[in-house]
Design a protein around this motif. Structure first.
Motif, mmCIF file in Angstrom:
data_model
loop_
_atom_site.group_PDB
_atom_site.id
_atom_site.type_symbol
_atom_site.label_atom_id
_atom_site.label_comp_id
_atom_site.label_asym_id
_atom_site.label_seq_id
_atom_site.Cartn_x
_atom_site.Cartn_y
_atom_site.Cartn_z
ATOM 1 N N HIS A 20 0.837 -1.201 0.000
ATOM 2 C CA HIS A 20 0.000 0.000 0.000
ATOM 3 C C HIS A 20 0.876 1.257 0.000
ATOM 4 O O HIS A 20 0.620 2.212 -0.758
ATOM 5 C CB HIS A 20 -0.923 -0.008 1.227
ATOM 6 N N LEU A 21 1.903 1.286 0.837
ATOM 7 C CA LEU A 21 2.775 2.454 0.925
ATOM 8 C C LEU A 21 3.540 2.695 -0.378
ATOM 9 O O LEU A 21 3.712 3.844 -0.801
ATOM 10 C CB LEU A 21 3.735 2.315 2.101
ATOM 11 N N VAL A 22 3.983 1.621 -1.014
ATOM 12 C CA VAL A 22 4.690 1.766 -2.290
ATOM 13 C C VAL A 22 3.743 2.322 -3.353
ATOM 14 O O VAL A 22 4.098 3.242 -4.094
ATOM 15 C CB VAL A 22 5.306 0.421 -2.736
ATOM 16 N N LYS A 23 2.538 1.781 -3.427
ATOM 17 C CA LYS A 23 1.557 2.278 -4.408
ATOM 18 C C LYS A 23 1.231 3.742 -4.155
ATOM 19 O O LYS A 23 1.147 4.541 -5.090
ATOM 20 C CB LYS A 23 0.283 1.439 -4.355
ATOM 21 N N LEU A 24 1.039 4.101 -2.899
ATOM 22 C CA LEU A 24 0.741 5.481 -2.553
ATOM 23 C C LEU A 24 1.889 6.402 -2.942
ATOM 24 O O LEU A 24 1.673 7.476 -3.514
ATOM 25 C CB LEU A 24 0.448 5.599 -1.058
ATOM 26 N N SER A 25 3.102 5.977 -2.662
ATOM 27 C CA SER A 25 4.272 6.773 -3.008
ATOM 28 C C SER A 25 4.369 6.973 -4.522
ATOM 29 O O SER A 25 4.635 8.079 -5.006
ATOM 30 C CB SER A 25 5.540 6.097 -2.481
ATOM 31 N N LEU A 26 4.131 5.913 -5.285
ATOM 32 C CA LEU A 26 4.171 6.014 -6.750
ATOM 33 C C LEU A 26 3.079 6.943 -7.266
ATOM 34 O O LEU A 26 3.306 7.759 -8.166
ATOM 35 C CB LEU A 26 4.044 4.630 -7.380
ATOM 36 N N LEU A 27 1.878 6.818 -6.714
ATOM 37 C CA LEU A 27 0.768 7.673 -7.128
ATOM 38 C C LEU A 27 1.062 9.137 -6.834
ATOM 39 O O LEU A 27 0.898 10.010 -7.708
ATOM 40 C CB LEU A 27 -0.516 7.242 -6.415
ATOM 41 N N LEU A 28 1.502 9.429 -5.623
ATOM 42 C CA LEU A 28 1.802 10.812 -5.261
ATOM 43 C C LEU A 28 2.954 11.363 -6.091
ATOM 44 O O LEU A 28 2.934 12.536 -6.483
ATOM 45 C CB LEU A 28 2.091 10.920 -3.772
ATOM 46 N N ALA A 30 3.664 10.477 -9.163
ATOM 47 C CA ALA A 30 3.125 10.737 -10.506
ATOM 48 C C ALA A 30 2.311 12.024 -10.526
ATOM 49 O O ALA A 30 2.396 12.810 -11.481
ATOM 50 C CB ALA A 30 2.276 9.548 -10.956
ATOM 51 N N ILE A 31 1.530 12.259 -9.486
ATOM 52 C CA ILE A 31 0.753 13.498 -9.402
ATOM 53 C C ILE A 31 1.687 14.697 -9.329
ATOM 54 O O ILE A 31 1.483 15.702 -10.023
ATOM 55 C CB ILE A 31 -0.199 13.462 -8.185
ATOM 56 N N GLU A 81 5.853 14.202 -2.057
ATOM 57 C CA GLU A 81 4.662 13.414 -1.731
ATOM 58 C C GLU A 81 3.718 14.218 -0.843
ATOM 59 O O GLU A 81 2.501 14.185 -1.031
ATOM 60 C CB GLU A 81 5.060 12.102 -1.063
ATOM 61 N N GLN A 82 4.267 14.965 0.109
ATOM 62 C CA GLN A 82 3.438 15.803 0.969
ATOM 63 C C GLN A 82 2.737 16.892 0.158
ATOM 64 O O GLN A 82 1.550 17.172 0.358
ATOM 65 C CB GLN A 82 4.273 16.430 2.087
ATOM 66 N N LYS A 83 3.474 17.499 -0.760
ATOM 67 C CA LYS A 83 2.878 18.532 -1.616
ATOM 68 C C LYS A 83 1.766 17.941 -2.480
ATOM 69 O O LYS A 83 0.708 18.559 -2.650
ATOM 70 C CB LYS A 83 3.930 19.185 -2.516
ATOM 71 N N ALA A 84 2.004 16.764 -3.029
ATOM 72 C CA ALA A 84 0.982 16.121 -3.866
ATOM 73 C C ALA A 84 -0.242 15.771 -3.028
ATOM 74 O O ALA A 84 -1.377 15.937 -3.478
ATOM 75 C CB ALA A 84 1.554 14.876 -4.540
ATOM 76 N N GLY A 85 -0.028 15.304 -1.812
ATOM 77 C CA GLY A 85 -1.150 15.009 -0.918
ATOM 78 C C GLY A 85 -1.941 16.265 -0.594
ATOM 79 O O GLY A 85 -3.175 16.249 -0.584
ATOM 80 N N ALA A 86 -1.243 17.345 -0.335
ATOM 81 C CA ALA A 86 -1.913 18.622 -0.053
ATOM 82 C C ALA A 86 -2.668 19.106 -1.291
ATOM 83 O O ALA A 86 -3.783 19.627 -1.187
ATOM 84 C CB ALA A 86 -0.887 19.667 0.401
ATOM 85 N N TRP A 87 -2.070 18.931 -2.464
ATOM 86 C CA TRP A 87 -2.719 19.300 -3.718
ATOM 87 C C TRP A 87 -4.018 18.517 -3.877
ATOM 88 O O TRP A 87 -5.067 19.089 -4.196
ATOM 89 C CB TRP A 87 -1.762 19.035 -4.883
ATOM 90 N N LEU A 88 -3.962 17.215 -3.621
ATOM 91 C CA LEU A 88 -5.159 16.375 -3.716
ATOM 92 C C LEU A 88 -6.225 16.803 -2.708
ATOM 93 O O LEU A 88 -7.411 16.886 -3.042
ATOM 94 C CB LEU A 88 -4.805 14.904 -3.462
ATOM 95 N N ALA A 89 -5.805 17.047 -1.490
ATOM 96 C CA ALA A 89 -6.749 17.444 -0.448
ATOM 97 C C ALA A 89 -7.442 18.749 -0.821
ATOM 98 O O ALA A 89 -8.657 18.894 -0.628
ATOM 99 C CB ALA A 89 -6.032 17.576 0.897
#
Length: 106
Positions: A20-28, A30-31, A81-89
């Motif tokens: 799950h963590l690897v997939k999340l890292s790859l997704l973030l 890519a974003i 990854e944090q920036k991408a997460g914030a962007w998504l949020a």
């Protein structure tokens, strides 16, 4: 440290979370790439200073841990990854507001 379980059981227990963590890292990642999100050297330096403050450690010690090219690369990736997460949020909040506004207008 010995936790009383065979290594094979520990691996099996941790495998789903690791995937799950690897997939999340790859997704973030890519974003971040698609959206042109970047982390500059100054941001990394500021983050290292913040880590030192939070850990109550001398800045030089934390710089020793993260000052190498590998350490800075690690921080850059986590920060992206944090920036991408914030962007998504932020987009999710906007989408929720827009949907509720459209629903209210009906």
């Amino acid at each position: 440290k010995d936790i009383g379980l065979p290594l094979s059981e520990v691996r099996e227990e941790l495998r789903p979370r690791a995937r799950h963590l690897v997939k999340l890292s790859l997704l973030l990642g890519a974003i971040a790439e698609k959206e042109g999100l970047v982390v500059g050297a100054e941001e990394i330096d500021s983050h290292i200073e913040e880590i030192a403050r939070q850990m109550e450690q001398p800045l030089e010690r934390v710089q020793g841990l993260y000052g190498s090219p590998e350490g800075r690369s690690y921080l850059r990736q986590r920060m992206l990854e944090q920036k991408a997460g914030a962007w998504l949020a932020e987009r999710a909040k906007f989408d929720t507001v827009m949907r509720s506004g459209v629903a209210d207008a009906d």
